[in-house]
Design a protein around this motif. Structure first.
Motif, mmCIF file in Angstrom:
data_model
loop_
_atom_site.group_PDB
_atom_site.id
_atom_site.type_symbol
_atom_site.label_atom_id
_atom_site.label_comp_id
_atom_site.label_asym_id
_atom_site.label_seq_id
_atom_site.Cartn_x
_atom_site.Cartn_y
_atom_site.Cartn_z
ATOM 1 N N ASN A 318 41.063 47.917 28.172
ATOM 2 C CA ASN A 318 40.849 49.246 28.756
ATOM 3 C C ASN A 318 40.943 49.210 30.277
ATOM 4 N N ILE A 319 40.354 48.182 30.876
ATOM 5 C CA ILE A 319 40.409 48.042 32.339
ATOM 6 C C ILE A 319 41.842 47.758 32.786
ATOM 7 N N HIS A 338 44.017 40.091 38.177
ATOM 8 C CA HIS A 338 43.459 41.331 37.649
ATOM 9 C C HIS A 338 42.843 41.106 36.260
ATOM 10 N N ALA A 339 43.465 40.282 35.435
ATOM 11 C CA ALA A 339 42.925 40.017 34.107
ATOM 12 C C ALA A 339 41.593 39.264 34.181
ATOM 13 N N VAL A 340 41.510 38.300 35.101
ATOM 14 C CA VAL A 340 40.263 37.545 35.248
ATOM 15 C C VAL A 340 39.147 38.443 35.767
ATOM 16 N N GLU A 341 39.459 39.319 36.702
ATOM 17 C CA GLU A 341 38.438 40.246 37.203
ATOM 18 C C GLU A 341 38.001 41.208 36.101
ATOM 19 N N ALA A 342 38.945 41.633 35.253
ATOM 20 C CA ALA A 342 38.573 42.470 34.107
ATOM 21 C C ALA A 342 37.657 41.701 33.161
ATOM 22 N N LEU A 379 36.579 48.769 40.818
ATOM 23 C CA LEU A 379 35.859 47.694 41.506
ATOM 24 C C LEU A 379 36.761 46.498 41.817
ATOM 25 N N ILE A 380 37.929 46.429 41.180
ATOM 26 C CA ILE A 380 38.826 45.284 41.353
ATOM 27 C C ILE A 380 39.680 45.464 42.598
ATOM 28 N N ARG A 381 39.656 44.453 43.467
ATOM 29 C CA ARG A 381 40.511 44.454 44.658
ATOM 30 C C ARG A 381 41.711 43.535 44.411
ATOM 31 N N PRO A 382 42.917 44.005 44.714
ATOM 32 C CA PRO A 382 44.091 43.163 44.461
ATOM 33 C C PRO A 382 44.219 41.988 45.410
ATOM 34 N N ASP A 383 43.517 42.058 46.568
ATOM 35 C CA ASP A 383 43.694 41.049 47.611
ATOM 36 C C ASP A 383 42.481 40.164 47.812
ATOM 37 N N ALA A 384 41.464 40.276 46.940
ATOM 38 C CA ALA A 384 40.246 39.482 47.127
ATOM 39 C C ALA A 384 39.465 39.393 45.829
ATOM 40 N N TYR A 389 29.714 40.626 40.215
ATOM 41 C CA TYR A 389 29.780 41.829 39.386
ATOM 42 C C TYR A 389 28.465 41.971 38.631
ATOM 43 N N TYR A 390 28.126 43.215 38.301
ATOM 44 C CA TYR A 390 26.929 43.506 37.521
ATOM 45 C C TYR A 390 27.320 44.348 36.313
ATOM 46 N N PRO A 391 26.480 44.369 35.281
ATOM 47 C CA PRO A 391 26.789 45.248 34.146
ATOM 48 C C PRO A 391 26.732 46.702 34.569
#
Length: 588
Positions: A318-319, A338-342, A379-384, A389-391
């Protein structure tokens, strides 16, 4: 004869020669990361093989003998459920480092008559005589439930899951499904490579001083000779398990929970000072559940609800649906980042909200909503990398084996079965030939936590089957085994197929990532932002770009799961298997 027998099926002349393969540690020619696979004439350059194709049925498992058993059942007129049960029984013999009748089982399947995805939760509950106070007294110095021993054992759900499936969808006689496994237990078969590797590791863990395991003699009697486990290619028999299978085959699935087997289990736990009773076993029943789904670029991806972690895959997708993953590029730093941040975002919710729904009402609709996914994606930044993260804030209302089968009628079974950590708890009941799971380790011990331990409660579960449909038709029965790698691996497979157009086998052979870090459903904090494990096949330019973003990376060999899949095409099936394991995919 209770003691297992090495090499019993080999002629004397064969025993005189060093016929068995050596390990990577023993042979330097097998440990050459600079040497890459040979070149295929067609298909992806990184693919290990092509998919298996057939029109009547298919099976993909982590053991060749299990796949053969499944195909035999299909050829005999059995359903995909019959094939799955027969395969699982063989896997309990040939791949005990991952599964067995001492573990749990989860299933999703396509019911061609009802024309829908059906779910079954085959997970067991904690012993009713084991209190939270007692569990806390046995906790580790970090406040966690130990990984091994009786404190971590919950009721095994696998056999009742098989029985429930067969009662509804079986075509062949129940007793016939166990014939292949019983034959292997009694006649013996050579040990496959991965099983040999992890058996040796299990032996070291279970027999080390201070392991905390109440009894290990039964393990040693079945699995070792002169202190050593069998090596790859050595013939192994397990007549104790064969006898147990015969009792189940003759007495039905409830024979495991209400008859002589249950009495033996109760006597065993009384002998070693454990808690499981015949009453705990008799009270167990599998539960038919409604799978949940989300739409990912026109493909409906399905998952089982808690106490499994299946919704994590759906949350991750979904993300990712908020980003143009295809434009980022296959195996690119942007796509992986992006996948890891998701994953990190979804796993924080996993730690906060996933538990036995009989004890805690999860906000499932909110967790799977597109609005919530959009909020999390921002909340995901492409450059950092986000430091922490919190629930999300919910509204106020309240080692594993995966395998899959499909039959001529269009039924597709996605099934996963596990003892949890490696072989399980280290405990094997007297004379029964199998090991109990250690799923109870996955409870939390913090007051107020949804997953806090309680008697008669199901622990948070990592094992998740996968399924996908498109336009109301079955498309993909798949899974990726391996603890918290499962939703991470499932997401990568879906992206490989949907975003990058890879074939079924190629989608599993592609290099994977595995992220460790964040909060766990047990209450353990693994730290933020964690460690990103990458397979050696990830392009060097991608690794350099990820390092520039700040990711701490490690290779972590062996931690990337095990994939099996069957894809439905009009009038035919394609089947794929994991190149990292020893399985086989067959279709006919």
């Amino acid at each position: 004869m209770r003691r297992r027998s090495f090499l019993a099926a080999l002629p004397a002349a064969a025993l005189a020669a060093p016929a068995f393969a050596t390990s990577r540690q023993e042979n330097p020619n097998r440990d050459r990361p600079d040497v890459r696979p040979g070149d295929r004439i067609d298909g992806a350059t990184f693919a290990s093989r092509s998919a298996a194709w057939g029109i009547h049925g298919a099976a993909a498992t982590a053991h060749p003998l299990a796949t053969q058993a499944a195909i035999d059942m299909l050829r005999a007129g059995g359903s995909a459920v019959d094939a799955a049960i027969a395969a699982n029984a063989v896997l309990g013999y040939g791949e005990p480092i991952s599964c067995g009748i001492g573990g749990d089982c989860f299933v999703m399947l396509w019911d061609p008559k009802a024309r829908k995805v059906v779910g079954l939760n085959g997970s067991g509950r904690s012993p009713r005589g084991l209190s939270l106070e007692t569990v806390r007294k046995r906790a580790t110095p970090k406040g966690m439930i130990p990984s091994h021993g009786a404190i971590a054992v919950s009721v095994p759900g696998a056999v009742d899951a098989w029985w429930s499936l067969h009662q509804r969808y079986g075509k062949l006689a129940w007793k016939d499904l166990f014939a292949p496994a019983i034959a292997h237990c009694e006649d013996g078969a050579p040990i496959i490579q991965n099983t040999a590797f992890y058996l040796e590791a299990s032996n070291r863990i279970f027999t080390r001083p201070g392991s905390g395991i109440e009894e290990v003699e039964n393990f040693k009697k079945v699995w070792t000779r002169d202190g050593k486990t069998p090596r790859e290619g050595e013939v192994f028999r397990n007549p104790e398990l064969g006898r147990t299978y015969r009792q189940i085959a003759q007495g039905g699935g409830r024979a495991f929970y209400e008859g002589e087997i249950a009495e033996t289990i109760e006597r065993y736990f009384k002998r070693i000072g454990g808690w499981m009773t015949k009453a705990d076993l008799a009270a167990h029943k599998s539960e038919w559940v409604e799978p949940r789904s989300i739409s990912y670029r026109g493909v409906d991806v399905w998952a089982l609800p808690p106490n499994s972690q299946g919704l994590v895959t759906l949350q991750m997708l979904n993300i990712l649906d908020e980003f143009d993953v295809k434009a980022m590029g296959f195996q690119s730093a942007a796509a992986i980042h992006h996948a890891v941040e998701a994953k990190r975002l979804a796993f924080e919710d996993r730690a906060r909200f996933y538990a036995d729904p009989a004890f805690y009402r999860q906000p499932v609709e909110w967790l799977l909503s597109k609005d919530y996914a959009r909020e999390r994606a921002r909340l995901i930044r492409p450059d950092a990398i986000a430091p922490t993260y919190y629930p999300g804030k919910a509204p106020s209302h309240g080692d594993t084996t995966y395998f899959t089968t499909a039959d001529k009628d269009g039924m597709m079974v996605s099934i996963i079965q596990s003892n949890y950590r490696g072989m399980g708890s280290g405990l094997m009941p007297d004379g029964l030939g199998f090991m109990f799971q250690d799923r109870g380790e996955l409870f939390a011990l913090t007051d107020g936590h949804p997953n806090v331990y309680a008697p008669g409660k199901r622990p948070f579960q990592t094992i998740i089957p996968g399924f996908a449909t498109r336009g109301g038709e079955p498309m993909l029965s798949f899974g990726v085994m391996g603890g918290d790698m499962q939703p991470q691996g499932q997401t990568q497979v879906v992206c490989n197929i949907v975003d990058f157009g890879l074939g079924l086998q190629e989608a599993g052979d592609a290099p994977r990532w595995h992220h460790d870090g964040g909060m766990e459903p047990t209450g353990e904090d693994l730290g933020q932002p964690g460690v990103l494990n990458l397979e050696t096949g990830v392009p060097d330019a991608t690794k350099a770009a990820l390092a520039k973003l700040g990711w701490v990376m490690k290779p972590a060999p062996g931690g990337y799961g095990g994939y099996q899949a069957i894809q439905r095409h009009p009038g035919r099936y394609a089947a794929a298997t994991e190149m990292r394991k020893d399985g086989v995919a067959l279709a006919y």
